[in-house]
Design a protein around this motif. Structure first.
Motif, PDB file in Angstrom:
ATOM      1  N   CYS A  43       0.806  -1.218   0.000  1.00  0.00           N
ATOM      2  CA  CYS A  43       0.000   0.000   0.000  1.00  0.00           C
ATOM      3  C   CYS A  43       0.842   1.272   0.000  1.00  0.00           C
ATOM      4  N   VAL A  44       2.172   1.126   0.087  1.00  0.00           N
ATOM      5  CA  VAL A  44       3.029   2.315  -0.031  1.00  0.00           C
ATOM      6  C   VAL A  44       4.028   2.157  -1.189  1.00  0.00           C
ATOM      7  N   THR A  45       3.755   1.207  -2.077  1.00  0.00           N
ATOM      8  CA  THR A  45       4.668   0.965  -3.205  1.00  0.00           C
ATOM      9  C   THR A  45       3.952   1.278  -4.512  1.00  0.00           C
ATOM     10  N   ASP A  75       4.961  -8.764  -7.461  1.00  0.00           N
ATOM     11  CA  ASP A  75       5.037  -8.263  -6.080  1.00  0.00           C
ATOM     12  C   ASP A  75       6.266  -8.773  -5.316  1.00  0.00           C
ATOM     13  N   TYR A  76       6.991  -9.643  -5.941  1.00  0.00           N
ATOM     14  CA  TYR A  76       8.144 -10.310  -5.338  1.00  0.00           C
ATOM     15  C   TYR A  76       9.069  -9.358  -4.570  1.00  0.00           C
ATOM     16  N   PRO A  77       9.466  -8.210  -5.158  1.00  0.00           N
ATOM     17  CA  PRO A  77      10.410  -7.338  -4.440  1.00  0.00           C
ATOM     18  C   PRO A  77       9.816  -6.718  -3.170  1.00  0.00           C
ATOM     19  N   VAL A  78       8.485  -6.636  -3.104  1.00  0.00           N
ATOM     20  CA  VAL A  78       7.861  -6.075  -1.900  1.00  0.00           C
ATOM     21  C   VAL A  78       7.967  -7.088  -0.756  1.00  0.00           C
ATOM     22  N   HIS A  98      19.015  -3.799  -7.159  1.00  0.00           N
ATOM     23  CA  HIS A  98      17.797  -2.989  -7.281  1.00  0.00           C
ATOM     24  C   HIS A  98      16.766  -3.356  -6.220  1.00  0.00           C
ATOM     25  N   HIS A  99      16.721  -4.640  -5.878  1.00  0.00           N
ATOM     26  CA  HIS A  99      15.739  -5.060  -4.861  1.00  0.00           C
ATOM     27  C   HIS A  99      16.082  -4.463  -3.495  1.00  0.00           C
ATOM     28  N   ILE A 100      17.363  -4.368  -3.190  1.00  0.00           N
ATOM     29  CA  ILE A 100      17.739  -3.820  -1.879  1.00  0.00           C
ATOM     30  C   ILE A 100      17.487  -2.304  -1.873  1.00  0.00           C
ATOM     31  N   GLU A 101      17.739  -1.667  -3.016  1.00  0.00           N
ATOM     32  CA  GLU A 101      17.446  -0.224  -3.096  1.00  0.00           C
ATOM     33  C   GLU A 101      15.946   0.015  -2.909  1.00  0.00           C
ATOM     34  N   LEU A 102      15.125  -0.858  -3.495  1.00  0.00           N
ATOM     35  CA  LEU A 102      13.676  -0.693  -3.336  1.00  0.00           C
ATOM     36  C   LEU A 102      13.279  -0.871  -1.865  1.00  0.00           C
ATOM     37  N   ILE A 115      11.178   1.795   0.282  1.00  0.00           N
ATOM     38  CA  ILE A 115       9.901   1.482   0.948  1.00  0.00           C
ATOM     39  C   ILE A 115      10.010   1.810   2.441  1.00  0.00           C
ATOM     40  N   GLY A 116      11.119   1.412   3.053  1.00  0.00           N
ATOM     41  CA  GLY A 116      11.302   1.687   4.488  1.00  0.00           C
ATOM     42  C   GLY A 116      11.308   3.174   4.759  1.00  0.00           C
ATOM     43  N   GLN A 117      12.006   3.896   3.910  1.00  0.00           N
ATOM     44  CA  GLN A 117      12.110   5.345   4.094  1.00  0.00           C
ATOM     45  C   GLN A 117      10.735   6.014   3.950  1.00  0.00           C
ATOM     46  N   ARG A 118       9.989   5.562   2.940  1.00  0.00           N
ATOM     47  CA  ARG A 118       8.668   6.142   2.698  1.00  0.00           C
ATOM     48  C   ARG A 118       7.729   5.852   3.868  1.00  0.00           C
ATOM     49  N   PHE A 119       7.755   4.608   4.337  1.00  0.00           N
ATOM     50  CA  PHE A 119       6.882   4.231   5.454  1.00  0.00           C
ATOM     51  C   PHE A 119       7.226   5.084   6.678  1.00  0.00           C
TER      52      PHE A 119
END
Ligand code: TYM
Length: 336
Positions: free
Chosen positions: A97-99, A127-130, A152-156, A160-164
């Motif tokens: 919900c935040v991606t 949705d795998y990277p989430v 790229h997955h770790i950057e995502l 996500i953590g930063q946004r949350f």
């Protein structure tokens, strides 16, 4: 203490790319870090090829056995199976919900794996990277030891953590720790021996270019001796001009701990045959102790299952409070 999290999918037998790109760091990081390692079975059911349920169960225990054989120490580190905790899937929903749709659509691995599937590509693969972000962030991981393909997955996960945190937590008391990827110095991207322009991968069409961690010495020697190189005959590290030789140099460097340039200087002028012989010998020696330990552990699957059950309890003790805090922060009403 620095917290480490990493995982691997039980979607095929572990190969040299997995070992050199990730497992070698997993093992060494246990010396001075608090490590959590996971067999990510929920990720494995997203793969495009239809999976066989019985094979998935077997591979899950085999991969955990491989992790122990390579040196993951259950006394010091947590080793568990992803689906044994509901927290990973639940946290994925919060992160969904935040991606942004666009963030996931451009992930290189999704583009590769979904190619040719058209509209039938699964939402799980998308949705795998989430789910991977949930894996990492639930444990407040500072560092994630992975091969280059996971960058790229770790950057995502970081985004996500930063946004949350930004949306739902006070600036001085974030819910999630922002992770960074840790790659090995050499062999962060091990290439296929038959086609050194593509990475060594469980999903390759042929097994000839892949060295499995449990391959017998004779097979390893045969595969390395028939690795594709070039016709020039010189030995130097140049990924563009000499992808095959460069790949072998990186493998040799990772197996011996010596620098790529130094090894190139040593072997240049000696011919590809002798060079490949040296690479084969180094790889066989590197794998020997892991193969011996695997054989011992495979004799006692009950012990591996016990380690995983204990690991799940210890993992839950970290993940459950993180998820509870995230649910509270996002505004979900507590049950009691
Ligand atoms: P997976 O299962 O494909 O691979 C496991 C690890 O092996 C590394 N690797 C390679 N490194 C160098 N050269 C190669 N040819 C090569 N092939 C694979 C991968 O980079 C990885 O470190 N999405 C992940 C699994 C995952 C995960 C996580 C990882 C799920 N949740 C959380 C870290 C943290 C994957 O598919 O890896």
């Amino acid at each position: 203490m620095t917290r480490v999290f990493s995982g691997m999918q039980p979607s095929g037998d572990a190969h040299l790319g997995n070992l050199l790109g990730a497992w070698v760091n997993w093992v060494s990081m246990q010396e001075d870090r608090d490590c959590v390692y996971c067999v990510v079975d929920l990720h494995a059911i997203t793969s495009p090829a239809e999976h066989d349920p019985a094979t998935l169960r077997d591979r899950t225990i085999e991969l955990a056995t491989g992790m122990l054989a390579v040196g993951v120490d259950p006394e010091r580190s947590i080793l568990f199976v992803q689906s044994h905790l509901h927290e990973h899937a639940e946290c994925t929903w919060l992160f969904n919900c935040v991606t942004g749709f666009g963030e996931l659509r451009k992930m290189p691995q999704f583009k590769e794996k979904s190619a040719g599937q058209g509209e039938s590509v699964s939402v799980g693969l998308f949705d795998y990277p989430v789910l991977q972000a949930a894996d990492i962030l639930l444990y407040h991981a500072d560092e994630v030891p992975v091969g280059e393909d996971q960058r790229h997955h770790i950057e995502l996960a970081r985004d996500i953590g930063q946004r949350f945190n930004h949306r739902f937590a006070p600036a001085d008391d974030p819910v999630f720790t922002l992770p960074k990827a840790i790659h090995p110095r050499a062999a962060a991207r091990v290439m296929d021996l038959q086609d050194p322009t593509v990475k060594m991968s469980k999903s390759a069409a042929s097994e000839k270019g892949i060295i499995y961690v449990l391959d017998e010495p004779k097979r390893i020697e045969k595969k390395i001796k028939s690795a594709v190189t070039d016709s020039a005959g010189d030995i130097r590290h140049d990924r563009e001009a000499k992808p095959g030789v460069s790949n072998l140099l990186e493998i040799l460097s990772a197996a011996t701990g010596r620098g790529v340039e130094e090894l190139a200087a040593d072997h240049d002028g000696g011919g590809y045959g002798a060079f490949k012989g040296a690479v084969a010998e180094a790889v066989i020696e590197m794998l020997r102790p892991t193969q011996a330990r695997y054989a011992e552990l495979a004799d006692d699957p009950g012990e591996v299952a016990r380690i995983l059950a204990d690991g799940a309890d210890r993992a839950r003790a970290v993940a459950a409070p993180t998820l509870a805090r995230a649910k509270d922060a996002i505004g979900l009403l507590p049950a009691r």
